[in-house]
Motif scaffolding. Structure first.
Motif, PDB file in Angstrom:
ATOM      1  N   LEU A 103       5.569 -54.688  42.574  1.00  0.00           N
ATOM      2  CA  LEU A 103       6.839 -54.679  43.286  1.00  0.00           C
ATOM      3  C   LEU A 103       7.540 -53.335  43.147  1.00  0.00           C
ATOM      4  CD1 LEU A 103       6.214 -57.748  42.357  1.00  0.00           C
ATOM      5  CD2 LEU A 103       8.571 -58.176  43.018  1.00  0.00           C
ATOM      6  N   PHE A 104       8.266 -52.952  44.193  1.00  0.00           N
ATOM      7  CA  PHE A 104       8.941 -51.656  44.250  1.00  0.00           C
ATOM      8  C   PHE A 104      10.387 -51.834  44.706  1.00  0.00           C
ATOM      9  CE2 PHE A 104       4.486 -50.838  44.649  1.00  0.00           C
ATOM     10  CZ  PHE A 104       4.254 -49.608  44.055  1.00  0.00           C
ATOM     11  N   SER A 105      11.282 -51.191  43.996  1.00  0.00           N
ATOM     12  CA  SER A 105      12.688 -51.159  44.396  1.00  0.00           C
ATOM     13  C   SER A 105      12.912 -49.926  45.269  1.00  0.00           C
ATOM     14  CB  SER A 105      13.601 -51.112  43.162  1.00  0.00           C
ATOM     15  OG  SER A 105      13.463 -52.279  42.388  1.00  0.00           O
ATOM     16  N   VAL A 106      12.945 -50.147  46.576  1.00  0.00           N
ATOM     17  CA  VAL A 106      13.152 -49.069  47.543  1.00  0.00           C
ATOM     18  C   VAL A 106      14.254 -49.507  48.498  1.00  0.00           C
ATOM     19  CG1 VAL A 106      10.771 -48.235  47.395  1.00  0.00           C
ATOM     20  CG2 VAL A 106      11.357 -50.001  49.055  1.00  0.00           C
ATOM     21  N   PRO A 107      14.814 -48.589  49.294  1.00  0.00           N
ATOM     22  CA  PRO A 107      15.845 -48.995  50.260  1.00  0.00           C
ATOM     23  C   PRO A 107      15.372 -50.157  51.125  1.00  0.00           C
ATOM     24  CG  PRO A 107      15.713 -46.614  50.158  1.00  0.00           C
ATOM     25  CD  PRO A 107      14.584 -47.131  49.324  1.00  0.00           C
ATOM     26  N   SER A 123      -9.668 -45.992  42.413  1.00  0.00           N
ATOM     27  CA  SER A 123     -10.214 -45.168  41.333  1.00  0.00           C
ATOM     28  C   SER A 123      -9.163 -44.846  40.270  1.00  0.00           C
ATOM     29  CB  SER A 123     -10.809 -43.876  41.893  1.00  0.00           C
ATOM     30  OG  SER A 123      -9.808 -43.111  42.537  1.00  0.00           O
ATOM     31  N   SER A 124      -7.940 -44.631  40.685  1.00  0.00           N
ATOM     32  CA  SER A 124      -6.858 -44.332  39.738  1.00  0.00           C
ATOM     33  C   SER A 124      -5.903 -45.502  39.549  1.00  0.00           C
ATOM     34  CB  SER A 124      -6.058 -43.120  40.233  1.00  0.00           C
ATOM     35  OG  SER A 124      -5.413 -43.427  41.455  1.00  0.00           O
ATOM     36  N   GLY A 125      -5.909 -46.426  40.509  1.00  0.00           N
ATOM     37  CA  GLY A 125      -4.934 -47.515  40.501  1.00  0.00           C
ATOM     38  C   GLY A 125      -3.574 -47.113  41.048  1.00  0.00           C
ATOM     39  N   ALA A 126      -3.428 -45.853  41.455  1.00  0.00           N
ATOM     40  CA  ALA A 126      -2.123 -45.361  41.912  1.00  0.00           C
ATOM     41  C   ALA A 126      -1.717 -46.044  43.212  1.00  0.00           C
ATOM     42  CB  ALA A 126      -2.164 -43.851  42.107  1.00  0.00           C
ATOM     43  N   SER A 127      -0.493 -46.563  43.236  1.00  0.00           N
ATOM     44  CA  SER A 127       0.044 -47.206  44.429  1.00  0.00           C
ATOM     45  C   SER A 127       1.479 -46.756  44.631  1.00  0.00           C
ATOM     46  CB  SER A 127      -0.018 -48.730  44.302  1.00  0.00           C
ATOM     47  OG  SER A 127       0.761 -49.182  43.197  1.00  0.00           O
ATOM     48  N   ALA A 128       1.923 -46.788  45.889  1.00  0.00           N
ATOM     49  CA  ALA A 128       3.285 -46.349  46.193  1.00  0.00           C
ATOM     50  C   ALA A 128       3.703 -46.873  47.553  1.00  0.00           C
ATOM     51  CB  ALA A 128       3.400 -44.831  46.170  1.00  0.00           C
ATOM     52  N   PHE A 129       5.014 -46.977  47.759  1.00  0.00           N
ATOM     53  CA  PHE A 129       5.589 -47.212  49.079  1.00  0.00           C
ATOM     54  C   PHE A 129       6.247 -45.925  49.554  1.00  0.00           C
ATOM     55  CE2 PHE A 129       5.098 -51.728  48.344  1.00  0.00           C
ATOM     56  CZ  PHE A 129       5.030 -52.269  49.624  1.00  0.00           C
ATOM     57  N   PHE A 130       6.261 -45.753  50.859  1.00  0.00           N
ATOM     58  CA  PHE A 130       6.988 -44.654  51.507  1.00  0.00           C
ATOM     59  C   PHE A 130       7.963 -45.271  52.504  1.00  0.00           C
ATOM     60  CE2 PHE A 130       3.244 -42.663  49.922  1.00  0.00           C
ATOM     61  CZ  PHE A 130       3.517 -41.304  49.756  1.00  0.00           C
ATOM     62  N   ALA A 138       5.308 -43.896  41.646  1.00  0.00           N
ATOM     63  CA  ALA A 138       3.948 -44.429  41.655  1.00  0.00           C
ATOM     64  C   ALA A 138       3.792 -45.485  40.563  1.00  0.00           C
ATOM     65  CB  ALA A 138       2.945 -43.305  41.442  1.00  0.00           C
ATOM     66  N   LYS A 139       2.999 -46.509  40.862  1.00  0.00           N
ATOM     67  CA  LYS A 139       2.684 -47.537  39.869  1.00  0.00           C
ATOM     68  C   LYS A 139       1.178 -47.749  39.841  1.00  0.00           C
ATOM     69  CE  LYS A 139       7.130 -49.919  40.128  1.00  0.00           C
ATOM     70  NZ  LYS A 139       7.829 -51.233  40.177  1.00  0.00           N
ATOM     71  N   ILE A 140       0.656 -48.045  38.643  1.00  0.00           N
ATOM     72  CA  ILE A 140      -0.785 -48.261  38.472  1.00  0.00           C
ATOM     73  C   ILE A 140      -1.075 -49.747  38.647  1.00  0.00           C
ATOM     74  CG2 ILE A 140      -2.773 -47.948  36.975  1.00  0.00           C
ATOM     75  CD1 ILE A 140      -1.373 -45.373  37.956  1.00  0.00           C
ATOM     76  N   TYR A 141      -2.024 -50.052  39.557  1.00  0.00           N
ATOM     77  CA  TYR A 141      -2.248 -51.444  39.951  1.00  0.00           C
ATOM     78  C   TYR A 141      -3.705 -51.642  40.379  1.00  0.00           C
ATOM     79  CZ  TYR A 141      -1.808 -55.630  42.948  1.00  0.00           C
ATOM     80  OH  TYR A 141      -1.957 -56.855  43.527  1.00  0.00           O
ATOM     81  N   LYS A 142      -4.341 -52.653  39.834  1.00  0.00           N
ATOM     82  CA  LYS A 142      -5.675 -53.101  40.235  1.00  0.00           C
ATOM     83  C   LYS A 142      -6.712 -51.963  40.247  1.00  0.00           C
ATOM     84  CE  LYS A 142      -5.019 -57.553  41.414  1.00  0.00           C
ATOM     85  NZ  LYS A 142      -5.880 -58.710  41.065  1.00  0.00           N
TER      86      LYS A 142
END
Length: 226
Positions: A103-107, A123-130, A138-142
């Motif tokens: 989950l991400f707290s974004v506007p 490969s890194s698990g890096a995830s993000a919303f734009f 960035a958050k590490i996930y799966k």
């Protein structure tokens, strides 16, 4: 001389208008007008959704507010919810890959159109919303996960079974357009350019200009200019 100047000005005005018309882009937009458990759109991918990375982008607007879950994108195989993107009860944005989500707290989404993207790399698990070109933390996930192919992608509903068991209280109400998906992570600059209206390479999984849409129920398709 005055007449010559006026004629020249009129010529250049006509030329500019011609260029504007030639470069404008007409796209389809999906309008989900009412809360329902029967209206949705099925999208046919250009290639199987066996994904170890992705970028998913869309333009979205909704007047739904308050404590109400809103499904934005659903991909399900016969056994699992492979990839779901949500606006949560508290307004946060999230996505789920066959289990617990991130989950991400974004506007928050609202009635004014937002350009929304989500990225993930196994490969890194890096995830993000734009949101409108601006990146979240960035958050590490799966890390190490891969989605399974041979499922169905739906807009407007969250299937609790294979293309079935829809809940009207989770349905999408609003407008979705310009949805593209890639099987890799786009650069931050490319996402920013896309949000500002610049033309970029369309998705290789979903290309909004050519992807087949199968309309079910009360969903309207309208044309708009970008």
């Amino acid at each position: 001389p005055c007449l010559l100047v006026v004629n020249c000005l009129l010529f250049f005005i006509d030329l500019l208008l011609t260029i504007k018309i030639a470069t404008s882009v007409s796209i389809k937009s999906l309008v989900f007008s009412t809360e329902t458990s029967t209206s949705y759109v099925e999208m046919t991918p250009l290639k199987p959704l066996s994904l170890s990375a992705f970028t998913l982008c869309m333009r979205v607007a909704t007047e739904l507010s308050g404590e109400r879950e809103v499904i934005l994108f659903a991909y399900r195989t016969r056994e699992y919810d492979e990839l779901n993107v949500w606006r949560e009860l508290d307004g946060r944005l999230s996505f789920y890959l066959a289990g617990d989500g991130v989950l991400f707290s974004v506007p928050g989404l609202g009635p004014l159109e937002s350009h929304l993207c989500v990225t993930w790399d196994s490969s890194s698990g890096a995830s993000a919303f734009f949101m409108n070109g601006r990146k979240s933390v960035a958050k590490i996930y799966k890390k190490g996960h891969t989605t399974r192919p041979e499922g169905k992608v739906l807009l407007g509903q969250d299937p609790d079974s294979y293309v079935g068991e829809f809940d009207a209280k989770q349905s999408f109400v609003g407008e979705i357009s310009d949805l593209n998906m890639w099987d890799y992570v786009l650069s931050d600059t490319t996402i920013k350019d896309m949000a500002s209206g610049k033309r970029v390479t369309t998705g290789n999984i979903f290309d909004w200009e050519s992807t087949r849409l199968h309309i079910h129920g009360a969903v309207d398709v309208v044309k708009r200019e970008l």
